[in-house]
Enzyme design. Structure first.
Site, mmCIF file in Angstrom:
data_model
loop_
_atom_site.group_PDB
_atom_site.id
_atom_site.type_symbol
_atom_site.label_atom_id
_atom_site.label_comp_id
_atom_site.label_asym_id
_atom_site.label_seq_id
_atom_site.Cartn_x
_atom_site.Cartn_y
_atom_site.Cartn_z
ATOM 1 C CB CYS A 116 -0.915 0.019 1.215
ATOM 2 S SG CYS A 116 -2.055 -1.358 1.250
ATOM 3 C CG HIS A 256 -2.962 3.498 2.975
ATOM 4 N ND1 HIS A 256 -3.691 3.237 1.838
ATOM 5 C CD2 HIS A 256 -2.787 2.293 3.599
ATOM 6 C CE1 HIS A 256 -3.939 1.940 1.769
ATOM 7 N NE2 HIS A 256 -3.412 1.352 2.822
ATOM 8 C CG ASN A 286 -6.447 -0.784 2.041
ATOM 9 O OD1 ASN A 286 -5.890 -0.191 1.112
ATOM 10 N ND2 ASN A 286 -5.775 -1.458 2.960
HETATM 11 N N1 ACO Z 1 -17.327 -9.012 10.714
HETATM 12 C C1 ACO Z 1 -17.633 -9.351 11.964
HETATM 13 N N2 ACO Z 1 -16.727 -9.776 12.850
HETATM 14 C C2 ACO Z 1 -15.444 -9.832 12.446
HETATM 15 C C3 ACO Z 1 -15.063 -9.483 11.141
HETATM 16 C C4 ACO Z 1 -16.064 -9.061 10.258
HETATM 17 N N3 ACO Z 1 -15.806 -8.701 9.005
HETATM 18 N N4 ACO Z 1 -13.718 -9.647 11.040
HETATM 19 C C5 ACO Z 1 -13.283 -10.070 12.223
HETATM 20 N N5 ACO Z 1 -14.329 -10.199 13.076
HETATM 21 C C6 ACO Z 1 -14.320 -10.634 14.465
HETATM 22 C C7 ACO Z 1 -13.080 -11.437 14.803
HETATM 23 O O1 ACO Z 1 -13.261 -12.783 14.437
HETATM 24 C C8 ACO Z 1 -13.000 -11.253 16.295
HETATM 25 O O2 ACO Z 1 -13.911 -12.148 16.905
HETATM 26 P P1 ACO Z 1 -13.471 -12.914 18.253
HETATM 27 O O3 ACO Z 1 -13.197 -11.820 19.250
HETATM 28 O O4 ACO Z 1 -14.672 -13.750 18.522
HETATM 29 O O5 ACO Z 1 -12.239 -13.668 17.873
HETATM 30 C C9 ACO Z 1 -13.541 -9.834 16.505
HETATM 31 O O6 ACO Z 1 -14.268 -9.509 15.329
HETATM 32 C C10 ACO Z 1 -12.448 -8.804 16.693
HETATM 33 O O7 ACO Z 1 -11.467 -9.022 15.686
HETATM 34 P P2 ACO Z 1 -10.161 -8.151 15.607
HETATM 35 O O8 ACO Z 1 -9.254 -8.701 14.564
HETATM 36 O O9 ACO Z 1 -9.651 -7.941 16.981
HETATM 37 O O10 ACO Z 1 -10.772 -6.774 15.094
HETATM 38 P P3 ACO Z 1 -10.020 -5.434 14.971
HETATM 39 O O11 ACO Z 1 -10.713 -4.426 15.776
HETATM 40 O O12 ACO Z 1 -8.536 -5.583 15.135
HETATM 41 O O13 ACO Z 1 -10.290 -5.068 13.445
HETATM 42 C C11 ACO Z 1 -9.201 -5.063 11.304
HETATM 43 C C12 ACO Z 1 -9.815 -5.910 12.417
HETATM 44 C C13 ACO Z 1 -10.269 -4.144 10.752
HETATM 45 C C14 ACO Z 1 -8.693 -5.989 10.212
HETATM 46 C C15 ACO Z 1 -8.049 -4.216 11.886
HETATM 47 O O14 ACO Z 1 -7.201 -5.035 12.634
HETATM 48 C C16 ACO Z 1 -7.253 -3.503 10.840
HETATM 49 O O15 ACO Z 1 -7.730 -2.570 10.209
HETATM 50 N N6 ACO Z 1 -5.963 -3.859 10.679
HETATM 51 C C17 ACO Z 1 -5.077 -3.155 9.770
HETATM 52 C C18 ACO Z 1 -5.279 -3.633 8.386
HETATM 53 C C19 ACO Z 1 -4.504 -2.736 7.454
HETATM 54 O O16 ACO Z 1 -4.390 -1.559 7.673
HETATM 55 N N7 ACO Z 1 -3.916 -3.242 6.398
HETATM 56 C C20 ACO Z 1 -3.161 -2.279 5.591
HETATM 57 C C21 ACO Z 1 -2.235 -2.760 4.764
HETATM 58 S S1 ACO Z 1 -3.023 -3.527 3.410
HETATM 59 C C22 ACO Z 1 -1.867 -3.721 2.140
HETATM 60 O O17 ACO Z 1 -0.724 -3.321 2.205
HETATM 61 C C23 ACO Z 1 -2.374 -4.494 0.953
#
Ligand code: ACO
Length: 329
Positions: A116, A256, A286
């Site tokens: 990204c 980003h 994203n």
């Molecule tokens: N819908 C509902 N529930 C979900 C979903 C979804 N789509 N996805 C995950 N959950 C659940 C998980 O299973 C977890 O359940 P559990 O507690 O029973 O295990 C709960 O929600 C919390 O999950 P987390 O992973 O802790 O959620 P978090 O608040 O961290 O959000 C996210 C996840 C959005 C992916 C976040 O971590 C994030 O944005 N990370 C950064 C990603 C990023 O910026 N990538 C950029 C680079 S991309 C590139 O270079 C191509």
């Protein structure tokens, strides 16, 4: 810092494909909800390519929009750089396909892949060619079809990504305007946190790799989130100190668009008010290397950038990698 000729962003363009996939559509595909996606990411919908469309198709449309805005023809481009983590092919380079489609016959062309952060690295690279005097017009494109690399059964990743492209044309500028600061960084020790494991030399595609879904994006979302919150602070601070400015001097921050909470955290840390931050993640998700140029394009369209403004572009991504660029508009 650029040591030679000043380099400005002469024009910007963007393109997103026509299909819109909303959070409500995703509710029918995986166990998720609009409420969860909006609260955890800020995303409401994303644009996806039609069957048969590829990254170069989006890149060409963004390039045409940029050239139209600059009022120049394709024969005036000296170099095309395409930043993409989702190229049409491993080779040939997507930039060559774009060069052909635009009929930019006298242009050199190559791709860059740094997740990204791609557009920031590509803009920094293109600026060196203009600054050195080797080229007068470099077209830098960030283009992605991450929907093609997404496992649509994995709710952890499929809600996050969208397709699109943005382009910027670099040319020589006046002293004190244009790209005034560049900071780039990488930490390969964290490479495993975000990758597409199979289909290349480390793990060539086999029936097994496909059965295991290793040709899709794999991400440790929580770890990437932590990294991103920290590195946004580092990247913004570094480029500001390079140009002798403070957070209060920023007229518009264009980050980003990976997660609204990551953007909010950086703004809170630096005390940057909402009206000085470009956010469009709710519409596009994203779009990886395309997110910064699409946001830049929209900011210009909305009249949010005026001559003389200090604009900070900042991104992070796979690698892990990060980068920031300060532009005096
Ligand atoms: N819908 C509902 N529930 C979900 C979903 C979804 N789509 N996805 C995950 N959950 C659940 C998980 O299973 C977890 O359940 P559990 O507690 O029973 O295990 C709960 O929600 C919390 O999950 P987390 O992973 O802790 O959620 P978090 O608040 O961290 O959000 C996210 C996840 C959005 C992916 C976040 O971590 C994030 O944005 N990370 C950064 C990603 C990023 O910026 N990538 C950029 C680079 S991309 C590139 O270079 C191509």
């Amino acid at each position: 810092m650029l040591k030679g000729r000043p380099v400005r962003i002469e024009a910007v363009g963007a393109y997103v494909p026509p299909v819109i996939l909303s959070n409500y559509d995703l509710e029918k595909m995986v166990d998720t909800s609009d409420e969860w996606i909006v609260e955890r990411t800020g995303i409401r919908e994303r644009h996806l390519v039609l069957p048969g469309m590829a990254t170069s198709d989006l890149a060409v449309n963004a390039a045409r929009s940029c050239l139209e805005s600059a009022g120049i023809g394709p024969d005036e481009i000296d170099l095309i750089i395409v930043a993409s983590a989702s190229p049409d092919y491993a080779f040939p380079a997507t930039a060559c396909l774009v060069q052909n489609e635009l009929s930019a016959r006298s242009s050199a062309a190559f791709d860059m892949e740094i997740g990204c952060t791609g557009f920031i690295y590509a803009l920094a690279t293109g600026a060196q060619f203009v600054s050195s005097g080797m080229y007068d017009r470099v077209l830098v494109i960030g283009a992605e079809t991450l929907s093609r690399l997404t496992n649509w059964k994995d709710r952890n990743t499929c809600v996050l990504f969208g397709d699109g492209a943005g382009a910027a044309l670099l040319s020589p500028g006046e002293q004190g305007e244009g790209i005034v600061g560049i900071h780039l960084g990488a930490d390969g020790s964290q490479a495993d946190l975000l990758k597409l494991p199979a289909g290349f030399s480390r793990l060539p595609a086999t029936h097994d790799t496909v059965d295991e879904g290793l040709h899709y994006i794999h991400m440790d979302g929580k770890a990437v989130f932590k990294f991103a919150v920290n590195i946004m602070d580092v990247a913004i601070s570094k480029v500001l100190s390079q140009v002798g400015k403070e957070p209060k001097d920023i007229d518009l921050l264009i980050p980003h668009q990976a997660n609204k909470r990551i953007i909010d955290s950086a703004c809170q840390r630096f005390g940057i008010p909402k009206e000085k931050v470009m956010v469009n993640i709710h519409k596009y998700g994203n779009t990886s290397s395309a997110s910064v140029p699409i946001a830049l394009y929209e900011a210009i369209q909305e009249g949010r950038i005026r001559k003389g403004n200090l604009v900070i572009l900042v991104a992070f991504g796979a690698g892990l990698s990060w980068g920031s660029i300060a532009v005096v508009w």
